[in-house]
Design a protein around this motif. Structure first.
Motif, PDB file in Angstrom:
ATOM      1  N   THR A  63      72.408 -46.361  62.805  1.00  0.00           N
ATOM      2  CA  THR A  63      73.618 -46.869  62.146  1.00  0.00           C
ATOM      3  C   THR A  63      74.557 -45.694  61.852  1.00  0.00           C
ATOM      4  OG1 THR A  63      72.742 -46.498  59.936  1.00  0.00           O
ATOM      5  CG2 THR A  63      72.209 -48.617  60.962  1.00  0.00           C
ATOM      6  N   GLU A  65      75.405 -44.705  58.982  1.00  0.00           N
ATOM      7  CA  GLU A  65      74.860 -43.937  57.861  1.00  0.00           C
ATOM      8  C   GLU A  65      73.811 -42.946  58.367  1.00  0.00           C
ATOM      9  OE1 GLU A  65      75.013 -47.421  57.851  1.00  0.00           O
ATOM     10  OE2 GLU A  65      76.904 -47.388  56.740  1.00  0.00           O
ATOM     11  N   THR A  66      72.969 -43.435  59.287  1.00  0.00           N
ATOM     12  CA  THR A  66      71.960 -42.529  59.872  1.00  0.00           C
ATOM     13  C   THR A  66      72.654 -41.393  60.621  1.00  0.00           C
ATOM     14  OG1 THR A  66      70.399 -44.349  60.067  1.00  0.00           O
ATOM     15  CG2 THR A  66      70.003 -42.436  61.468  1.00  0.00           C
ATOM     16  N   HIS A 352      72.060 -51.550  54.619  1.00  0.00           N
ATOM     17  CA  HIS A 352      72.557 -51.216  53.280  1.00  0.00           C
ATOM     18  C   HIS A 352      73.931 -50.567  53.373  1.00  0.00           C
ATOM     19  CE1 HIS A 352      68.629 -52.161  52.171  1.00  0.00           C
ATOM     20  NE2 HIS A 352      68.092 -50.968  52.191  1.00  0.00           N
TER      21      HIS A 352
HETATM   22  N1  ADE Z   1      68.097 -49.211  56.314  1.00  0.00           N
HETATM   23  C1  ADE Z   1      68.733 -50.168  55.641  1.00  0.00           C
HETATM   24  N2  ADE Z   1      70.069 -50.036  55.780  1.00  0.00           N
HETATM   25  C2  ADE Z   1      70.290 -48.966  56.586  1.00  0.00           C
HETATM   26  C3  ADE Z   1      71.458 -48.345  57.080  1.00  0.00           C
HETATM   27  N3  ADE Z   1      72.667 -48.793  56.767  1.00  0.00           N
HETATM   28  N4  ADE Z   1      71.286 -47.288  57.864  1.00  0.00           N
HETATM   29  C4  ADE Z   1      70.039 -46.840  58.150  1.00  0.00           C
HETATM   30  N5  ADE Z   1      68.918 -47.377  57.717  1.00  0.00           N
HETATM   31  C5  ADE Z   1      69.022 -48.441  56.916  1.00  0.00           C
END
Ligand code: ADE
Length: 425
Positions: A63, A65-66, A352
């Motif tokens: 994602t 965020e990752t 998330h």
């Molecule tokens: N696990 C739950 N939400 C996530 C996100 N947005 N990015 C990475 N891992 C997650």
């Protein structure tokens, strides 16, 4: 400092389409705007380079965020390779941007089949990482099965389910930090992250009104607590099903209905499994459910809803919306399965929010730094994240929110120091 290990092959990137990178970059940038703690760590890492020479392998949801976590590790000097923790959570555009613009090796395609999924993990195993990050334990357990966890600086696991798997292995050869059990992780990620994002997935898939409906939450751990709270906030009647008497009591004291799942099966409009176990909703539940019931799983693996039993009790199934499969029970009742029973917040939405992952991934970045520095001297096996790291993440997050808190006076500190042993006795 990384321990010496013969230089393994650097895996090549395997993604769906590098031309998606501009869209991915926009997403990564948007998420970064809500990740101030991780950003501050990235700036420090860029100046101090604490991960120089360290190979990191990450099996996480791919994602935006990752991507910001991966950028942070690369800024610290780590050579980083990423594969997916779930075939349906990969954002192909993010994979493209990470590989094209940020120097990461990425092995992930949305919707990849079991063989491709295993091949991508295998490529990271061959790259012999010094440190791994997991969300579900697939990477470290594959390394362990190959005897390749020997000599690693350490590993980290982000989910309850992954930790259950790892704790059942008694001969892990490297330290594994139980990131999932850290206080910041449980409080923010499990409760507020899953609490909100599970409904994000359910509502994107169905556009249901929750108000006035009966939501059945199966499992009242940290994530179940968050989901029950949000369901109540949205105006639903909430029923909790639990096997642990203390958790069940807590749910009852919170004002939720508590009953066996077979009884709840007849009452619920929306069912959400979040136990970490398997076959939590099975044949006897399906045959009791009302017409139109919605079935969603917010646990890590797609085993909480017994899909084989659902197929067996059904006369047929069809896709009624992109993320909704409708099972016809043959007597006028239909059950709606979301996202094939896969973790609904990632399979039907985007996981998330970035603010939540800011906390989780700040914790992980600091844990990678800790393992790079101290991992060689730690005992093997699952162990707690040092409390100092947990507190530092909470402190940084509060600072980013402009929130100040009190500190104990010297007298208060001394008083608590004297008082604590009495308590223990
Ligand atoms: N696990 C739950 N939400 C996530 C996100 N947005 N990015 C990475 N891992 C997650």
């Amino acid at each position: 400092m990384a321990p010496p290990m013969a230089d393994p092959p650097i895996p090549t990137t395997d993604i769906a389409d590098a031309r998606l990178s501009a869209a991915g970059e926009a997403r990564i940038d948007w998420a970064d705007g809500f990740m101030p703690v991780l950003r501050s760590i990235r700036e420090r890492f860029a100046a101090e380079r604490p991960l120089e020479g360290v190979r990191v392998g990450a099996c996480l949801h791919v994602t935006a965020e990752t991507a910001n976590l991966v950028r942070t590790l690369i800024a610290g000097g780590a050579q980083t390779a990423l594969c997916a923790a779930n075939p349906l959570s990969t954002r192909d555009e993010v994979a493209a941007a990470l590989a094209t613009n940020h120097g990461a090796v990425v092995q992930a395609r949305r919707g990849e089949g079991p063989d491709e999924y295993a091949r991508h993990i295998g490529a990271l195993v061959k790259s012999r990482p010094h440190i791994t990050l997991d969300d579900g334990a697939d990477l470290i357990s594959t390394l362990h099965a190959a005897g390749a966890d020997e000599g690693m600086l350490g590993s980290m696991e982000e989910t309850t389910t992954g930790l259950v798997r790892l704790r059942s292995l008694d001969n892990l050869a490297c330290p594994v930090l139980a990131v999932n059990d850290a206080r910041t992780e449980r409080t923010i990620n499990d409760r507020f992250g899953t609490g909100q994002s599970a409904f994000d997935g359910i509502l994107r898939a169905t556009n249901l009104l929750l108000s006035g409906r009966t939501v059945v939450v199966l499992g009242y751990g940290w994530t179940g607590k968050g989901i029950a709270l949000r369901a109540r906030g949205a105006g639903a009647e909430v029923i909790v099903c639990e096997v642990d008497p203390l958790r069940a009591l807590e749910a009852r004291m919170e004002g939720f209905g508590v009953m066996p799942s077979l009884t709840a099966a007849e009452r619920g409009d929306v069912f959400i499994t979040v136990t970490g176990g398997r076959d939590v909703l099975s044949r006897d539940h399906f045959t009791r459910m009302k017409d139109g019931a919605v079935l969603a799983n917010a646990g890590h693996f797609d085993v909480e809803i017994d899909l084989a039993a659902l197929r067996e009790v059904s006369a047929g199934a069809r896709e009624v919306l992109p993320l909704v499969e409708q099972y016809d029970l043959g007597d006028g009742r239909r059950l709606n399965l979301l996202a094939k029973g896969r973790v609904v917040n990632l399979a039907a939405a985007e996981g998330h929010p970035a603010e939540v992952m800011d906390v989780s991934f700040a914790l992980q970045a600091l844990c990678v730094e800790y393992l790079a520095r101290e991992g060689a001297g730690l005992p093997p096996g699952v162990q707690a994240v040092p409390d100092a790291i947990d507190r530092e993440v909470a402190r940084l997050k509060l600072a980013s929110l402009g929130v100040e808190i009190d500190t104990l006076t010297t007298d208060q500190r001394a008083y608590l120091g004297v008082w604590a042993p009495d308590l223990a006795g």
